[in-house]
Design a protein around this motif. Structure first.
Motif, short mmCIF file in Angstrom:
data_model
loop_
_atom_site.label_atom_id
_atom_site.label_comp_id
_atom_site.label_asym_id
_atom_site.label_seq_id
_atom_site.Cartn_x
_atom_site.Cartn_y
_atom_site.Cartn_z
N VAL A 1 0.88 -1.17 0.00
CA VAL A 1 0.00 0.00 0.00
C VAL A 1 0.92 1.22 0.00
O VAL A 1 1.74 1.38 0.91
CB VAL A 1 -0.93 0.02 1.22
N VAL A 2 0.78 2.07 -1.03
CA VAL A 2 1.66 3.22 -1.17
C VAL A 2 0.84 4.48 -0.97
O VAL A 2 -0.27 4.61 -1.51
CB VAL A 2 2.33 3.24 -2.57
N ARG A 3 1.37 5.43 -0.20
CA ARG A 3 0.62 6.62 0.19
C ARG A 3 1.37 7.88 -0.24
O ARG A 3 2.08 8.49 0.56
CB ARG A 3 0.36 6.60 1.70
N PRO A 4 1.22 8.29 -1.49
CA PRO A 4 1.94 9.48 -1.97
C PRO A 4 1.37 10.76 -1.38
O PRO A 4 0.23 10.81 -0.92
CB PRO A 4 1.70 9.42 -3.48
N ALA A 5 2.18 11.83 -1.44
CA ALA A 5 1.77 13.13 -0.88
C ALA A 5 1.61 14.20 -1.95
O ALA A 5 1.20 15.31 -1.65
CB ALA A 5 2.78 13.59 0.15
N SER A 6 1.90 13.88 -3.22
CA SER A 6 1.81 14.89 -4.27
C SER A 6 1.54 14.21 -5.59
O SER A 6 1.74 12.99 -5.76
CB SER A 6 3.12 15.69 -4.36
N VAL A 7 1.11 15.02 -6.56
CA VAL A 7 0.85 14.47 -7.89
C VAL A 7 2.15 14.00 -8.53
O VAL A 7 2.16 13.02 -9.30
CB VAL A 7 0.13 15.52 -8.78
N GLN A 8 3.26 14.65 -8.20
CA GLN A 8 4.54 14.22 -8.74
C GLN A 8 4.90 12.82 -8.23
O GLN A 8 5.42 11.98 -8.98
CB GLN A 8 5.65 15.22 -8.37
N GLU A 9 4.61 12.56 -6.95
CA GLU A 9 4.87 11.23 -6.41
C GLU A 9 3.95 10.19 -7.05
O GLU A 9 4.37 9.06 -7.32
CB GLU A 9 4.70 11.24 -4.89
N VAL A 10 2.70 10.56 -7.29
CA VAL A 10 1.78 9.63 -7.97
C VAL A 10 2.33 9.29 -9.35
O VAL A 10 2.35 8.11 -9.75
CB VAL A 10 0.36 10.25 -8.09
N VAL B 1 -0.39 -3.22 -6.40
CA VAL B 1 -0.06 -2.11 -5.52
C VAL B 1 -1.32 -1.27 -5.31
O VAL B 1 -1.94 -0.82 -6.29
CB VAL B 1 1.06 -1.23 -6.11
N VAL B 2 -1.71 -1.06 -4.07
CA VAL B 2 -2.80 -0.16 -3.74
C VAL B 2 -2.22 1.24 -3.60
O VAL B 2 -1.30 1.46 -2.80
CB VAL B 2 -3.51 -0.57 -2.43
N LEU B 3 -2.74 2.19 -4.39
CA LEU B 3 -2.27 3.57 -4.33
C LEU B 3 -3.33 4.37 -3.58
O LEU B 3 -4.37 4.72 -4.13
CB LEU B 3 -2.03 4.12 -5.73
N SER B 4 -3.07 4.63 -2.31
CA SER B 4 -4.00 5.37 -1.46
C SER B 4 -3.73 6.87 -1.57
O SER B 4 -2.60 7.32 -1.40
CB SER B 4 -3.86 4.94 0.00
N LEU B 5 -4.80 7.63 -1.84
CA LEU B 5 -4.67 9.07 -2.02
C LEU B 5 -5.02 9.86 -0.76
O LEU B 5 -5.20 11.07 -0.81
CB LEU B 5 -5.55 9.51 -3.19
N GLN B 6 -5.10 9.18 0.38
CA GLN B 6 -5.58 9.83 1.60
C GLN B 6 -4.69 10.96 2.09
O GLN B 6 -5.16 11.89 2.75
CB GLN B 6 -5.78 8.78 2.70
N ARG B 7 -3.39 10.92 1.77
CA ARG B 7 -2.50 12.00 2.21
C ARG B 7 -2.66 13.26 1.35
O ARG B 7 -2.32 14.35 1.80
CB ARG B 7 -1.04 11.54 2.16
N MET B 8 -3.21 13.10 0.17
CA MET B 8 -3.42 14.25 -0.72
C MET B 8 -4.82 14.81 -0.45
O MET B 8 -5.76 14.57 -1.20
CB MET B 8 -3.27 13.83 -2.18
#
Length: 528
Positions: free
Chosen positions: A44-53, A89-96
């Motif tokens: 589970v990956v939790r990016p913080a920005s669109v660049q990280e996504v 891979v689960v891409l969680s957007l909760q930090r954004m």
């Protein structure tokens, strides 16, 4: 080809090791909201920005690893959790979750995909505006998920679905490129509407990372009414009268079947459903309605709209069979109830006068047996809480088979009568939980196991049969098998039976063109 350990190392470099989750209890990300499916994720990956996504998507594309975008994981069609392979891979957007900007003059707000819907509602309200999207999961669902599923809710008849509230998007496509489409323009006729392509695509074409959304002025007054009706035909008649009397001020029109409310009465008796039993009348929200003759003093609620006697009116009781057939109020209850909302731009007095005129006409035409208008915000919230408690009451009653369907409003009474009869013919003792957004033609037409039966066995033995009976009936009435919940993986295999082959062919072509590696939420909506 990148190995899995190499991919995980790359993901940790992108987001930081603490935001790549591989161990421990990950069920919040891998189990769906209804607990129908338990998957397994590579990470589970939790990016913080669109660049990280964008970097995550590029890394997964290089590795040939599929991604499952996820917001609040509140979907109802198993569309935002991984499969059981342990390779996704689960891409969680909760930090954004930031509200980036409010443009007051343009009546828009730009918000990141992980923002909770309720947070956006509250932020808009503090700025003096209304963001009208409203649904039961608003305390935990996210804007990205709302847009990816084209969420509906309770105010669609006035403001439209999530799609209608969206002006622009920021999206990461399947190649890891960023589309900067956060335009606040209401007119932009320069080619294909890419925004509408991504809204409702359930993460199968790209990942929505931010959106520019419409705001509205706050209404000067908002009034709520609850009415008991003799039939579904009467509900459609009342809806027509509401359109005539209230126009664009009509912002909510919910219908609830008798058995649906009997479950609320059974499992949440403290909510005291109006016109349902003696305790509701004596201890629930104040029971007042506009006087049929137009005089200003409200009468106490009576059995069929007449002033109540001093000993108290006869009160409706739930039908023991859970059926839809009409009954007289005071015996086993009105078969249907409606919750109406009137949002007025002038004043509360103006709103109340229009509501009273509507209900007076409805009483005169016989399509309303009784009604109550909330006197304050607390009472209005109480009435809405009853409506929103139906799914929770259903869950308390046991496992059930859910259908999120849409039918042209004019054909709903005939659909309900035909499908009720069909299900009872095939399954003895079946209980029908029928409620939803009648104002936009969307019913939650759910099926509960016979009382006292084994709910697990009922689903195991009858779910396919029930789905076929209901969806075939929907097709005969030219409706849709998914009104607002989406397709996910739950309805993917059903879609070919109810969707035009030409439409499916175009959908497959779009998916192949935009995601040739099939790494974006594969197996949802269409299978390649």
């Amino acid at each position: 080809m990148t190995t899995q350990p190499e991919l995980l190392d790359t993901l940790r470099q992108i987001t930081g090791a603490t935001h790549v989750l591989c161990d421990g209890d990950l069920s919040a990300y891998t189990q769906d909201w209804r607990k129908r499916s338990q998957g397994k994720a590579l990470a589970v990956v939790r990016p913080a920005s669109v660049q990280e996504v964008a970097a995550i998507v590029k890394a997964c594309a290089t590795a040939g690893t599929s991604l499952v975008p996820q917001g609040g994981n509140t979907g109802l069609v198993v569309g935002s959790v991984p499969d059981e392979s342990g390779t996704q891979v689960v891409l969680s957007l909760q930090r954004m979750n930031a509200v980036r900007a409010i443009d007051a003059a343009n009546l828009t707000v730009t918000v990141e995909a992980g923002c909770i819907l309720q947070t956006l509602q509250q932020t808009a309200e503090k700025a003096g505006f209304l963001f009208p999207l409203s649904l039961a999961a608003e305390g935990s669902c996210t804007i990205g998920g709302n847009l990816a599923s084209n969420a509906g809710g309770t105010q669609v008849l006035r403001y439209g679905n999530a799609r209608d509230l969206c002006l622009g998007l920021e999206v990461v496509n399947a190649q890891g490129e960023i589309w900067h489409g956060l335009s606040g323009l209401r007119k932009d006729n320069t080619g294909y509407d890419l925004r509408d392509l991504f809204v409702g695509s359930e993460g199968t074409l790209g990942i929505i990372t931010a959106a520019t959304l419409k705001l509205y002025p706050q209404p000067a007054a908002r009034l709520t009414a609850w009415a008991a009706l003799p039939s579904m035909d009467a509900a459609v008649t009342l809806l027509g009268l509401a359109h005539q009397h209230l126009g664009a001020s009509l912002t909510g029109f919910e219908v609830m079947g008798q058995f649906a409310l009997s479950l609320v009465d059974k499992h949440f008796p403290q909510l005291r459903v109006p016109f349902f039993d003696a305790s509701a009348a004596s201890a629930g929200p104040p029971q007042a309605r506009p006087a049929p003759s137009g005089e200003s003093d409200p009468h106490a609620v009576g059995s069929v709209g007449a002033p109540a006697a001093s000993a108290g009116p006869p009160q409706a009781r739930p039908a023991p069979s859970g059926g839809s057939e009409p009954h007289a109020v005071g015996s086993v209850g009105a078969p249907y109830f409606v919750l109406l909302e009137n949002s007025d731009s002038e004043s509360e007095a103006h709103a109340r006068a229009r509501f009273e005129q509507l209900l007076e006409t409805a009483f005169d035409q016989g399509c309303v047996l009784d009604a109550v208008v909330a006197e304050n915000l607390s009472q209005a919230k109480g009435l809405w809480h009853i409506r929103e408690s139906i799914p929770l009451a259903q869950a308390e009653e046991g496992l059930n088979i859910k259908h999120d369907i849409s039918i042209a409003v004019s054909r709903i009474p005939a659909f309900v009568a035909a499908t009720d009869a069909l299900l009872r013919q095939h399954i003895d003792g079946v209980r029908l939980v029928n409620f939803g957004h009648l104002g936009d033609g969307n019913l939650h037409y759910n099926v509960q196991a016979p009382e006292g039966g084994d709910a697990h066995a009922f689903l195991r033995n009858h779910e396919d049969e029930v789905n076929t009976l209901v969806y075939d009936s929907v097709a005969r009435f030219d409706g849709s098998i998914s009104a607002e919940h989406g397709v996910g993986s739950l309805k993917t295999d059903m879609l070919p039976a109810y969707k035009s082959p030409v439409a499916l062919s175009m959908m497959h072509a779009i998916k192949r063109a935009m995601d040739p590696q099939n790494i974006m939420n594969p197996g949802r909506i269409v299978k390649l």
